[in-house]
Design a protein around this motif. Structure first.
Motif, PDB file in Angstrom:
ATOM      1  N   GLY A   3     -11.375-177.767 -14.287  1.00 27.82           N
ATOM      2  CA  GLY A   3     -11.905-177.981 -15.135  1.00 27.82           C
ATOM      3  C   GLY A   3     -13.053-179.187 -15.868  1.00 27.82           C
ATOM      4  N   HIS A   4     -14.097-178.928 -15.679  1.00 27.44           N
ATOM      5  CA  HIS A   4     -15.045-179.739 -15.403  1.00 27.44           C
ATOM      6  C   HIS A   4     -16.792-178.993 -14.412  1.00 27.44           C
ATOM      7  CE1 HIS A   4     -17.192-183.447 -16.551  1.00 27.44           C
ATOM      8  NE2 HIS A   4     -18.375-182.758 -16.107  1.00 27.44           N
ATOM      9  N   LEU A   5     -17.241-178.306 -15.180  1.00 32.94           N
ATOM     10  CA  LEU A   5     -18.395-177.616 -15.182  1.00 32.94           C
ATOM     11  C   LEU A   5     -19.374-177.314 -15.944  1.00 32.94           C
ATOM     12  CD1 LEU A   5     -18.058-174.949 -15.764  1.00 32.94           C
ATOM     13  CD2 LEU A   5     -17.573-174.745 -12.753  1.00 32.94           C
ATOM     14  N   HIS A   6     -20.703-176.666 -15.838  1.00 36.71           N
ATOM     15  CA  HIS A   6     -21.877-176.561 -16.227  1.00 36.71           C
ATOM     16  C   HIS A   6     -22.630-175.894 -16.196  1.00 36.71           C
ATOM     17  CE1 HIS A   6     -21.214-180.893 -17.363  1.00 36.71           C
ATOM     18  NE2 HIS A   6     -20.812-181.746 -15.951  1.00 36.71           N
ATOM     19  N   PRO A   7     -21.538-174.525 -15.919  1.00 36.59           N
ATOM     20  CA  PRO A   7     -22.677-173.370 -15.753  1.00 36.59           C
ATOM     21  C   PRO A   7     -24.003-172.620 -16.664  1.00 36.59           C
ATOM     22  CG  PRO A   7     -20.370-173.134 -17.368  1.00 36.59           C
ATOM     23  CD  PRO A   7     -20.720-174.229 -16.841  1.00 36.59           C
TER      24      PRO A   7
ATOM     25  N   GLU B  49     -38.534-182.286 -17.515  1.00 43.64           N
ATOM     26  CA  GLU B  49     -38.053-181.560 -17.649  1.00 43.64           C
ATOM     27  C   GLU B  49     -38.278-180.743 -18.214  1.00 43.64           C
ATOM     28  OE1 GLU B  49     -33.516-181.765 -15.754  1.00 43.64           O
ATOM     29  OE2 GLU B  49     -34.157-182.781 -17.570  1.00 43.64           O
ATOM     30  N   SER B  50     -38.891-181.146 -20.168  1.00 41.90           N
ATOM     31  CA  SER B  50     -39.445-180.465 -20.493  1.00 41.90           C
ATOM     32  C   SER B  50     -40.699-179.911 -20.781  1.00 41.90           C
ATOM     33  CB  SER B  50     -39.557-181.324 -21.765  1.00 41.90           C
ATOM     34  OG  SER B  50     -40.667-182.545 -21.598  1.00 41.90           O
ATOM     35  N   ILE B  51     -41.511-179.965 -19.196  1.00 40.92           N
ATOM     36  CA  ILE B  51     -43.012-179.414 -19.681  1.00 40.92           C
ATOM     37  C   ILE B  51     -43.092-179.011 -17.912  1.00 40.92           C
ATOM     38  CG2 ILE B  51     -44.113-181.399 -20.503  1.00 40.92           C
ATOM     39  CD1 ILE B  51     -44.758-182.009 -17.196  1.00 40.92           C
ATOM     40  N   MET B  52     -41.287-178.290 -17.310  1.00 38.52           N
ATOM     41  CA  MET B  52     -40.778-177.801 -16.002  1.00 38.52           C
ATOM     42  C   MET B  52     -41.194-176.781 -16.564  1.00 38.52           C
ATOM     43  SD  MET B  52     -39.033-179.991 -13.553  1.00 38.52           S
ATOM     44  CE  MET B  52     -38.932-178.514 -13.069  1.00 38.52           C
ATOM     45  N   PRO B  53     -42.032-175.140 -16.057  1.00 37.24           N
ATOM     46  CA  PRO B  53     -41.684-174.137 -16.285  1.00 37.24           C
ATOM     47  C   PRO B  53     -40.050-173.849 -16.422  1.00 37.24           C
ATOM     48  CG  PRO B  53     -42.840-173.903 -14.504  1.00 37.24           C
ATOM     49  CD  PRO B  53     -42.655-175.466 -14.833  1.00 37.24           C
ATOM     50  N   ARG B  54     -39.702-172.568 -16.806  1.00 40.32           N
ATOM     51  CA  ARG B  54     -38.319-172.070 -16.542  1.00 40.32           C
ATOM     52  C   ARG B  54     -38.352-170.860 -16.172  1.00 40.32           C
ATOM     53  NH1 ARG B  54     -34.410-173.500 -21.683  1.00 40.32           N
ATOM     54  NH2 ARG B  54     -32.930-173.695 -20.345  1.00 40.32           N
ATOM     55  N   ALA B  55     -36.677-170.030 -15.926  1.00 39.39           N
ATOM     56  CA  ALA B  55     -36.839-169.211 -16.387  1.00 39.39           C
ATOM     57  C   ALA B  55     -36.647-168.288 -17.565  1.00 39.39           C
ATOM     58  CB  ALA B  55     -35.348-168.391 -15.316  1.00 39.39           C
ATOM     59  N   THR B  56     -36.993-166.852 -17.928  1.00 44.36           N
ATOM     60  CA  THR B  56     -36.692-166.442 -19.155  1.00 44.36           C
ATOM     61  C   THR B  56     -35.844-166.458 -19.550  1.00 44.36           C
ATOM     62  OG1 THR B  56     -36.573-164.561 -18.002  1.00 44.36           O
ATOM     63  CG2 THR B  56     -38.949-165.005 -18.093  1.00 44.36           C
ATOM     64  N   PHE B  57     -35.261-166.299 -20.825  1.00 46.33           N
ATOM     65  CA  PHE B  57     -34.351-166.032 -21.666  1.00 46.33           C
ATOM     66  C   PHE B  57     -33.596-164.483 -20.823  1.00 46.33           C
ATOM     67  CE2 PHE B  57     -30.872-164.328 -24.461  1.00 46.33           C
ATOM     68  CZ  PHE B  57     -30.507-165.373 -24.913  1.00 46.33           C
ATOM     69  N   ASP B  58     -33.570-163.603 -20.229  1.00 47.07           N
ATOM     70  CA  ASP B  58     -33.438-162.520 -19.864  1.00 47.07           C
ATOM     71  C   ASP B  58     -32.961-162.936 -17.985  1.00 47.07           C
ATOM     72  OD1 ASP B  58     -33.401-161.286 -21.891  1.00 47.07           O
ATOM     73  OD2 ASP B  58     -34.820-159.982 -21.450  1.00 47.07           O
ATOM     74  N   GLU B  59     -34.271-163.972 -18.062  1.00 47.35           N
ATOM     75  CA  GLU B  59     -33.639-163.891 -16.355  1.00 47.35           C
ATOM     76  C   GLU B  59     -31.939-165.195 -16.448  1.00 47.35           C
ATOM     77  OE1 GLU B  59     -38.095-164.152 -14.079  1.00 47.35           O
ATOM     78  OE2 GLU B  59     -37.108-166.012 -15.293  1.00 47.35           O
ATOM     79  N   ARG B  60     -32.077-165.680 -17.750  1.00 47.54           N
ATOM     80  CA  ARG B  60     -30.760-166.566 -17.560  1.00 47.54           C
ATOM     81  C   ARG B  60     -29.362-165.971 -17.918  1.00 47.54           C
ATOM     82  NH1 ARG B  60     -32.514-170.348 -21.752  1.00 47.54           N
ATOM     83  NH2 ARG B  60     -30.452-171.313 -21.839  1.00 47.54           N
ATOM     84  N   VAL B  61     -29.493-164.962 -18.538  1.00 47.48           N
ATOM     85  CA  VAL B  61     -28.372-164.052 -18.420  1.00 47.48           C
ATOM     86  C   VAL B  61     -27.456-163.754 -17.377  1.00 47.48           C
ATOM     87  CG1 VAL B  61     -27.635-161.891 -19.577  1.00 47.48           C
ATOM     88  CG2 VAL B  61     -28.931-163.414 -20.906  1.00 47.48           C
TER      89      VAL B  61
ATOM     90  N   LEU C 298     -26.052-166.010 -15.192  1.00 48.35           N
ATOM     91  CA  LEU C 298     -24.968-166.651 -16.036  1.00 48.35           C
ATOM     92  C   LEU C 298     -23.896-166.084 -14.978  1.00 48.35           C
ATOM     93  CD1 LEU C 298     -22.990-169.226 -17.442  1.00 48.35           C
ATOM     94  CD2 LEU C 298     -24.132-166.988 -19.077  1.00 48.35           C
ATOM     95  N   HIS C 299     -24.208-164.581 -15.739  1.00 47.48           N
ATOM     96  CA  HIS C 299     -23.814-163.166 -14.629  1.00 47.48           C
ATOM     97  C   HIS C 299     -23.278-163.411 -13.660  1.00 47.48           C
ATOM     98  CE1 HIS C 299     -22.043-160.370 -18.039  1.00 47.48           C
ATOM     99  NE2 HIS C 299     -22.877-160.647 -18.468  1.00 47.48           N
ATOM    100  N   GLY C 300     -24.344-164.148 -12.671  1.00 47.75           N
ATOM    101  CA  GLY C 300     -23.810-163.887 -11.078  1.00 47.75           C
ATOM    102  C   GLY C 300     -23.159-165.058 -10.569  1.00 47.75           C
ATOM    103  N   LEU C 301     -23.663-165.906 -11.746  1.00 49.70           N
ATOM    104  CA  LEU C 301     -22.847-167.495 -11.166  1.00 49.70           C
ATOM    105  C   LEU C 301     -21.077-167.500 -11.451  1.00 49.70           C
ATOM    106  CD1 LEU C 301     -22.962-170.541 -10.608  1.00 49.70           C
ATOM    107  CD2 LEU C 301     -23.050-170.821 -12.793  1.00 49.70           C
TER     108      LEU C 301
ATOM    109  N   MET D 288     -17.752-167.838  -9.079  1.00 45.47           N
ATOM    110  CA  MET D 288     -16.812-168.016  -9.123  1.00 45.47           C
ATOM    111  C   MET D 288     -15.134-167.345  -8.884  1.00 45.47           C
ATOM    112  SD  MET D 288     -17.948-170.629 -12.072  1.00 45.47           S
ATOM    113  CE  MET D 288     -19.932-171.935 -11.845  1.00 45.47           C
ATOM    114  N   ALA D 289     -15.683-166.364  -9.681  1.00 48.04           N
ATOM    115  CA  ALA D 289     -14.168-166.013  -9.589  1.00 48.04           C
ATOM    116  C   ALA D 289     -14.110-165.606  -8.150  1.00 48.04           C
ATOM    117  CB  ALA D 289     -14.553-164.108 -10.953  1.00 48.04           C
ATOM    118  N   THR D 290     -14.691-165.107  -7.685  1.00 45.86           N
ATOM    119  CA  THR D 290     -14.843-164.546  -6.055  1.00 45.86           C
ATOM    120  C   THR D 290     -13.853-165.936  -5.318  1.00 45.86           C
ATOM    121  OG1 THR D 290     -16.954-165.091  -5.627  1.00 45.86           O
ATOM    122  CG2 THR D 290     -16.903-163.237  -6.260  1.00 45.86           C
TER     123      THR D 290
END
Length: 540
Positions: free
Chosen positions: A59-63, A185-197, A200-203, A207-209
């Motif tokens: 009912g409440h999460l932040h994926p 947070e705004s000046i930290m390096p972050r994952a690329t868009f493709d890495e985040r895709v 997200l799939h892995g996360l 959860m489904a497991t």
């Protein structure tokens, strides 16, 4: 088929077999009935002694935002600050100069001292370090990180965010609430868009497991969140369904509010934008909750919205537009303000919900009941971060009277309130089996030596399961979370029965299958070869 199929449908009871065609439940009955349904084009899956339930919905999460929040070293297993130093030092090899990050840090490790960045400077001298505390409402950062973000002292924000400073006005490294944390947070390096895709799939598959087939997403902070979802579905089906409620923030313009309404209904194959999330206060552990009386440190006296009347106006605007809301409210004054605001709205059938509800007075519980407001709560917040003897930071800040009102899930259910359950990942682990067990035990699953916190607030096993199924749907004014003819074939199958097994045993039980629209996300191998009729795959 299975020994137990818990339909949770009123008047239907338990059965042994579910028939599915074109993603919909078309029949329910006994094993004998199932044999009568079978044809040469029917695929039969008999799971034996397993238990089948409607698919679990968190009912409440932040994926989406959680991909960033839960980056770096997971510090949840640290039992003292020496553990923290060692874990961060191991993530920062000698001779390197880049950022080091961590998450899920328990503020109780600091004892009576307010969390600060000094421990990070000791672990990683001269390095920029950012560590999110477990509640995701605060972080500690190193001196180098403060310097890179040009933080030299207190600043003013559009909400109650704050930079903690010492007696001389110098920042201690503690950043409270989102606007303060974003400075770093705004000046930290972050994952690329493709890495985040990919992340997200892995996360979502993870959860489904655990038996999860859907979730209510309480964010959309990332400017590219919808792009991320669309790109993820180009790469393949999401592992679970997502109902996404974007944030309404203090200071939003009328045009921005109109944009929130315009987003409603935007969707993909397994995601849809529905509802709006708001936050009226912060957290008790940080001293940023909104209490009727100050906490024992003299904090938690103000709302996150600097002008609570603005919050009320925005909720009324959304209500008039037919948009359901979910409001984060943790302190007793925050909960009271939200439920009285919601209770004063015209009864038009729009279902509103309050999130977290950590310390609840009797008079405010009565308003929940009278106004038909739903609750959304997280059993593991209580069991993981407070203690029965009330020596934890949360309880000490509140004092005994208010700590004795902790997570009154049992009282809310007994009063007839709809209560959705969830994890608030990454604040707590998303494993639904453990959350169900914790709701029954009022202590961490698989830790029988830990004393339960206010055990009178425990749910029955059935109530806990309803909290992840039928009550999640009811909390947003929809029917669902049951197995009945015509319902979507979203199912979970467990090796142990959640209604009869020992909760600790169930927390570790194998998830045999999860299905969305009758299609296996987990456990496809149990289906055997596909059966095709008239060019369509048939399942049963």
């Amino acid at each position: 088929m299975a020994d137990a199929v818990h339909t949770l449908a009123p008047g239907l009871g338990d059965v042994e077999a579910v028939a599915v065609r074109d993603g919909v439940v078309v029949a329910l009955g006994s094993r004998a009935d199932a044999r009568a349904w079978s044809t040469e084009a029917t695929r039969v899956v008999d799971l034996g002694a397993a238990a089948v339930t409607p698919g679990l919905v968190d009912g409440h999460l932040h994926p989406i935002s959680g991909l960033e929040l839960a980056s770096g070293v997971n510090l949840s297993a640290c039992v003292d600050l020496d553990d923290v130093r060692a874990a961060l030092a191991a993530a920062a090899p000698t001779g390197e100069e880049g950022w080091v990050s961590g998450w899920a840090l328990d503020p109780n490790l600091f004892g009576d001292v307010e969390p600060h960045g000094g421990v990070l400077d000791e672990a990683c001298p001269g390095r920029p370090v950012f560590v999110m505390l477990f509640d995701a409402h605060s972080a500690i950062v190193s001196q180098r990180a403060l310097s890179l973000a040009e933080i030299a002292g207190e600043q003013e924000f559009g909400d109650a965010s704050r930079i903690a400073v010492d007696g001389e006005g110098a920042p201690t490294g503690l950043l409270l609430e989102n606007q303060a944390m974003r400075l770093v947070e705004s000046i930290m390096p972050r994952a690329t868009f493709d890495e985040r895709v990919d992340q997200l799939h892995g996360l979502l598959r993870g959860m489904a497991t655990t038996g999860i087939t859907g979730a209510h997403v309480m964010d959309m902070h990332d400017a590219d969140a919808l792009d991320l979802l669309e790109a993820a579905e180009l790469a393949g089906d999401l592992g679970i369904r997502l109902r996404i409620s974007p944030m309404c923030l203090p200071g939003m313009t009328d045009a921005e509010m109109a944009d929130l309404i315009a987003l409603q209904g935007r969707s993909g194959r397994r995601w849809v934008v529905e509802g709006v999330k708001l936050m009226i206060d912060g957290t008790i552990d940080n001293g940023t909750a909104w209490l009727r009386e100050p906490d024992t440190r003299g904090e938690s006296t103000d709302p996150l919205w600097l002008d609570p009347a603005e919050y009320a106006e925005r909720v009324a605007f959304l209500h008039a537009a037919g948009v359901p809301t979910a409001t984060h409210a943790i302190g007793d004054r925050a909960i009271e303000f939200v439920v009285r605001t919601l209770a004063g709205l015209p009864r038009t059938g729009v279902q509103h919900r309050v999130e977290h509800i950590e310390t609840l007075p009797d008079d405010v519980l009565a308003v929940f009941v009278e106004a038909g407001i739903a609750a959304s709560m997280q059993p593991t917040h209580c069991t993981h971060y407070t203690r029965a003897d009330q020596t934890d930071n949360w309880s000490v800040r509140l004092g005994r009277e208010r700590a004795d009102r902790a997570w009154r899930i049992g009282d809310l259910r007994a009063a007839g309130v709809t209560v959705a359950l969830g994890s608030d990942w990454p604040v707590a682990p998303y494993d639904a089996r453990a959350s169900l067990a914790d709701a029954v035990l009022r202590r961490p699953a698989l830790k029988p030596d830990v004393d339960p916190v206010l055990p009178a607030q425990a749910l029955s096993a059935r109530q806990a399961l309803e909290g992840y199924t039928s009550h999640v749907f009811a909390s947003i004014g929809e029917e669902g979370g049951t197995l009945a003819v015509g319902s979507p074939a979203d199912l979970a199958a467990f090796a142990l029965d959640p209604l009869t097994a020992d909760p600790d045993d169930f927390a570790g039980a194998e998830v045999l299958m999860t299905l969305i629209d009758g299609v296996p996300v987990i456990g496809r191998e149990r289906f055997g070869p596909a059966v095709v009729e008239n060019g369509e795959e048939v399942s049963a």
